[in-house]
Design a protein around this motif. Structure first.
Motif, PDB file in Angstrom:
ATOM      1  N   MET A   1       0.832  -1.212   0.000  1.00 58.22           N
ATOM      2  CA  MET A   1       0.000   0.000   0.000  1.00 58.22           C
ATOM      3  C   MET A   1       0.861   1.255   0.000  1.00 58.22           C
ATOM      4  SD  MET A   1      -3.217  -0.481  -0.295  1.00 58.22           S
ATOM      5  CE  MET A   1      -3.794   1.133   0.228  1.00 58.22           C
ATOM      6  N   ASP A   2       1.853   1.299   0.872  1.00 58.68           N
ATOM      7  CA  ASP A   2       2.728   2.476   0.915  1.00 58.68           C
ATOM      8  C   ASP A   2       3.411   2.698  -0.433  1.00 58.68           C
ATOM      9  OD1 ASP A   2       2.103   3.033   3.575  1.00 58.68           O
ATOM     10  OD2 ASP A   2       3.853   1.956   4.361  1.00 58.68           O
ATOM     11  N   ALA A   3       3.849   1.611  -1.061  1.00 57.47           N
ATOM     12  CA  ALA A   3       4.553   1.731  -2.342  1.00 57.47           C
ATOM     13  C   ALA A   3       3.633   2.219  -3.451  1.00 57.47           C
ATOM     14  CB  ALA A   3       5.189   0.388  -2.728  1.00 57.47           C
ATOM     15  N   VAL A   4       2.429   1.650  -3.551  1.00 62.47           N
ATOM     16  CA  VAL A   4       1.537   2.056  -4.639  1.00 62.47           C
ATOM     17  C   VAL A   4       1.036   3.482  -4.427  1.00 62.47           C
ATOM     18  CG1 VAL A   4      -0.702   1.160  -3.785  1.00 62.47           C
ATOM     19  CG2 VAL A   4      -0.197   1.165  -6.244  1.00 62.47           C
ATOM     20  N   LEU A   5       0.788   3.875  -3.182  1.00 58.57           N
ATOM     21  CA  LEU A   5       0.364   5.254  -2.929  1.00 58.57           C
ATOM     22  C   LEU A   5       1.497   6.243  -3.183  1.00 58.57           C
ATOM     23  CD1 LEU A   5      -1.828   4.664   0.232  1.00 58.57           C
ATOM     24  CD2 LEU A   5      -2.622   5.220  -2.082  1.00 58.57           C
ATOM     25  N   SER A   6       2.711   5.874  -2.831  1.00 59.70           N
ATOM     26  CA  SER A   6       3.862   6.740  -3.122  1.00 59.70           C
ATOM     27  C   SER A   6       4.059   6.887  -4.623  1.00 59.70           C
ATOM     28  CB  SER A   6       5.130   6.181  -2.478  1.00 59.70           C
ATOM     29  OG  SER A   6       5.043   6.268  -1.077  1.00 59.70           O
ATOM     30  N   ALA A   7       3.928   5.782  -5.360  1.00 60.71           N
ATOM     31  CA  ALA A   7       4.068   5.835  -6.816  1.00 60.71           C
ATOM     32  C   ALA A   7       2.978   6.720  -7.423  1.00 60.71           C
ATOM     33  CB  ALA A   7       4.005   4.423  -7.403  1.00 60.71           C
ATOM     34  N   ALA A   8       1.758   6.586  -6.925  1.00 61.63           N
ATOM     35  CA  ALA A   8       0.649   7.398  -7.438  1.00 61.63           C
ATOM     36  C   ALA A   8       0.904   8.882  -7.189  1.00 61.63           C
ATOM     37  CB  ALA A   8      -0.666   6.953  -6.800  1.00 61.63           C
ATOM     38  N   GLN A   9       1.358   9.195  -6.001  1.00 58.28           N
ATOM     39  CA  GLN A   9       1.640  10.596  -5.677  1.00 58.28           C
ATOM     40  C   GLN A   9       2.788  11.130  -6.531  1.00 58.28           C
ATOM     41  OE1 GLN A   9       1.975  11.307  -1.471  1.00 58.28           O
ATOM     42  NE2 GLN A   9       1.095  13.339  -1.766  1.00 58.28           N
ATOM     43  N   ALA A  10       3.820  10.319  -6.729  1.00 54.44           N
ATOM     44  CA  ALA A  10       4.961  10.737  -7.550  1.00 54.44           C
ATOM     45  C   ALA A  10       4.559  10.965  -9.004  1.00 54.44           C
ATOM     46  CB  ALA A  10       6.076   9.693  -7.475  1.00 54.44           C
ATOM     47  N   CYS A  11       3.501  10.285  -9.444  1.00 55.07           N
ATOM     48  CA  CYS A  11       3.009  10.437 -10.821  1.00 55.07           C
ATOM     49  C   CYS A  11       1.900  11.485 -10.923  1.00 55.07           C
ATOM     50  CB  CYS A  11       2.519   9.085 -11.342  1.00 55.07           C
ATOM     51  SG  CYS A  11       3.848   7.906 -11.617  1.00 55.07           S
ATOM     52  N   ASP A  12       1.735  12.279  -9.852  1.00 52.07           N
ATOM     53  CA  ASP A  12       0.766  13.376  -9.832  1.00 52.07           C
ATOM     54  C   ASP A  12      -0.689  12.932  -9.966  1.00 52.07           C
ATOM     55  OD1 ASP A  12       2.737  15.372  -9.465  1.00 52.07           O
ATOM     56  OD2 ASP A  12       3.136  15.392 -11.621  1.00 52.07           O
ATOM     57  N   GLU A  13      -0.989  11.729  -9.520  1.00 47.44           N
ATOM     58  CA  GLU A  13      -2.386  11.307  -9.448  1.00 47.44           C
ATOM     59  C   GLU A  13      -3.053  12.124  -8.343  1.00 47.44           C
ATOM     60  OE1 GLU A  13      -3.931   9.349 -11.525  1.00 47.44           O
ATOM     61  OE2 GLU A  13      -2.165   8.660 -12.611  1.00 47.44           O
ATOM     62  N   VAL A  14      -4.362  12.331  -8.456  1.00 53.43           N
ATOM     63  CA  VAL A  14      -5.032  13.221  -7.507  1.00 53.43           C
ATOM     64  C   VAL A  14      -5.868  12.505  -6.455  1.00 53.43           C
ATOM     65  CG1 VAL A  14      -5.028  15.200  -9.066  1.00 53.43           C
ATOM     66  CG2 VAL A  14      -6.985  13.620  -9.077  1.00 53.43           C
ATOM     67  N   LEU A  15      -6.355  11.285  -6.777  1.00 54.51           N
ATOM     68  CA  LEU A  15      -7.248  10.595  -5.859  1.00 54.51           C
ATOM     69  C   LEU A  15      -7.194   9.103  -6.128  1.00 54.51           C
ATOM     70  CD1 LEU A  15     -10.749  11.584  -4.719  1.00 54.51           C
ATOM     71  CD2 LEU A  15     -10.536   9.422  -5.931  1.00 54.51           C
ATOM     72  N   VAL A  16      -7.283   8.330  -5.051  1.00 54.83           N
ATOM     73  CA  VAL A  16      -7.366   6.870  -5.149  1.00 54.83           C
ATOM     74  C   VAL A  16      -8.637   6.437  -4.432  1.00 54.83           C
ATOM     75  CG1 VAL A  16      -6.264   4.668  -4.565  1.00 54.83           C
ATOM     76  CG2 VAL A  16      -4.847   6.660  -5.117  1.00 54.83           C
ATOM     77  N   GLY A  17      -9.413   5.577  -5.073  1.00 60.07           N
ATOM     78  CA  GLY A  17     -10.609   5.018  -4.461  1.00 60.07           C
ATOM     79  C   GLY A  17     -10.479   3.523  -4.319  1.00 60.07           C
ATOM     80  N   LEU A  18     -11.151   2.972  -3.294  1.00 55.83           N
ATOM     81  CA  LEU A  18     -11.130   1.521  -3.088  1.00 55.83           C
ATOM     82  C   LEU A  18     -12.332   1.071  -2.282  1.00 55.83           C
ATOM     83  CD1 LEU A  18     -10.267   0.878   0.091  1.00 55.83           C
ATOM     84  CD2 LEU A  18      -8.029   1.460  -0.750  1.00 55.83           C
ATOM     85  N   LEU A  19     -12.625  -0.208  -2.395  1.00 58.53           N
ATOM     86  CA  LEU A  19     -13.650  -0.855  -1.590  1.00 58.53           C
ATOM     87  C   LEU A  19     -12.930  -1.780  -0.633  1.00 58.53           C
ATOM     88  CD1 LEU A  19     -16.659  -1.522  -1.050  1.00 58.53           C
ATOM     89  CD2 LEU A  19     -16.438  -3.333  -2.777  1.00 58.53           C
ATOM     90  N   GLY A  20     -13.104  -1.558   0.669  1.00 59.92           N
ATOM     91  CA  GLY A  20     -12.418  -2.392   1.642  1.00 59.92           C
ATOM     92  C   GLY A  20     -12.785  -2.042   3.067  1.00 59.92           C
ATOM     93  N   ASP A  21     -12.138  -2.713   3.973  1.00 63.14           N
ATOM     94  CA  ASP A  21     -12.390  -2.552   5.402  1.00 63.14           C
ATOM     95  C   ASP A  21     -11.875  -1.195   5.882  1.00 63.14           C
ATOM     96  OD1 ASP A  21     -12.612  -2.757   8.150  1.00 63.14           O
ATOM     97  OD2 ASP A  21     -11.230  -4.436   8.338  1.00 63.14           O
ATOM     98  N   PRO A  22     -12.775  -0.310   6.331  1.00 64.69           N
ATOM     99  CA  PRO A  22     -12.326   1.001   6.807  1.00 64.69           C
ATOM    100  C   PRO A  22     -11.304   0.917   7.938  1.00 64.69           C
ATOM    101  CG  PRO A  22     -14.695   1.025   6.478  1.00 64.69           C
ATOM    102  CD  PRO A  22     -14.241  -0.411   6.333  1.00 64.69           C
TER     103      PRO A  22
END
Length: 174
Positions: free
Chosen positions: A102-123
Motif C-alpha cells: 500500500m505504501d509503495a503504490v500510494l507513493s508511486a501514485a503521488q509521484a506520478c501526480d495522481e489526484v485521488l485513489v478510491g477503493l472498496l475495503g475494510d475502513p
C-alpha cells in the motif's frame, strides 16, 4: 522482502497470491475472481503498469500483489485511480507485506501526480493509509450499498466530487 513492478513472468504467481488470499473470503463453490480480474485489467486501456506491484521474498517468490488502474470521476471525467485487488499469501499476512504494498503504490501514485485513489475495503484497515469514506470528499460510490466501505484518499489538491467509475472489468463484477 522487496517491492517492485510486476514483470511478465510474475503472472502465474500473481494468480496464486490472489487465489490463496481471497479463497477464505469466497463463498464455498464460487470461483475466486481476483486473479482473472487482474488479467482483465491488464488487457485494457485502464492498465497502468507502474501501479502493478509485487512483494518478493528473499528467495524470489512473489508473496503479495497490488494494482491500481485508471478510473474516473463523472460527470467531469476527472482521471483518478481505482485500487485493488490487494492480496498477500496467507503465510505472509500480518507481517507488513500488505502495508508495504500500500505504501509503495500510494507513493508511486503521488509521484506520478495522481489526484485521488478510491477503493472498496475494510475502513479499519485502510484508515491507516489515509483513506476516508468517499462521502467526505463528495465522491459517490459506484454502488450506494457499499456505504463507508467505499473510501478515497486525496493525493494532492482537492478534486471536484462526482460518481466514481472503476475500470470496466471492476464495474461489471457486481
Amino acid at each position: 522482502m522487496r517491492i517492485r513492478r510486476e514483470q511478465p513472468e510474475d503472472v502465474t504467481a500473481i494468480h496464486a497470491v490472489h487465489r490463496a488470499a481471497f479463497a477464505p473470503l469466497t463463498p464455498a463453490g464460487a470461483p475466486v475472481v481476483e486473479g482473472r480480474l487482474v488479467d482483465q485489467l491488464r488487457a485494457g486501456p485502464w492498465w497502468l503498469p507502474q501501479f502493478s506491484l509485487v512483494a518478493v521474498a528473499s528467495n524470489g517468490d512473489v508473496v503479495g500483489h497490488v494494482v491500481a488502474t485508471r478510473a474516473v470521476l463523472e460527470p467531469a471525467g476527472t482521471p483518478v485511480l481505482g485500487l485493488g485487488p490487494l492480496g498477500v499469501l496467507p503465510a505472509w499476512q500480518r507481517r507488513g507485506v500488505g502495508s508495504a504494498l500500500m505504501d509503495a503504490v500510494l507513493s508511486a501514485a503521488q509521484a506520478c501526480d495522481e489526484v485521488l485513489v478510491g477503493l472498496l475495503g475494510d475502513p479499519a484497515y485502510y484508515r491507516r493509509f489515509g483513506f476516508v469514506p468517499s462521502v467526505q470528499h463528495q465522491v459517490v460510490a459506484p454502488d450506494p450499498a457499499w456505504g463507508p466501505a467505499f473510501q478515497v484518499r486525496l493525493l494532492g489538491q482537492a478534486v471536484g466530487g462526482g460518481t466514481f467509475r472503476y475500470a470496466e472489468p471492476v464495474q461489471h463484477l457486481g
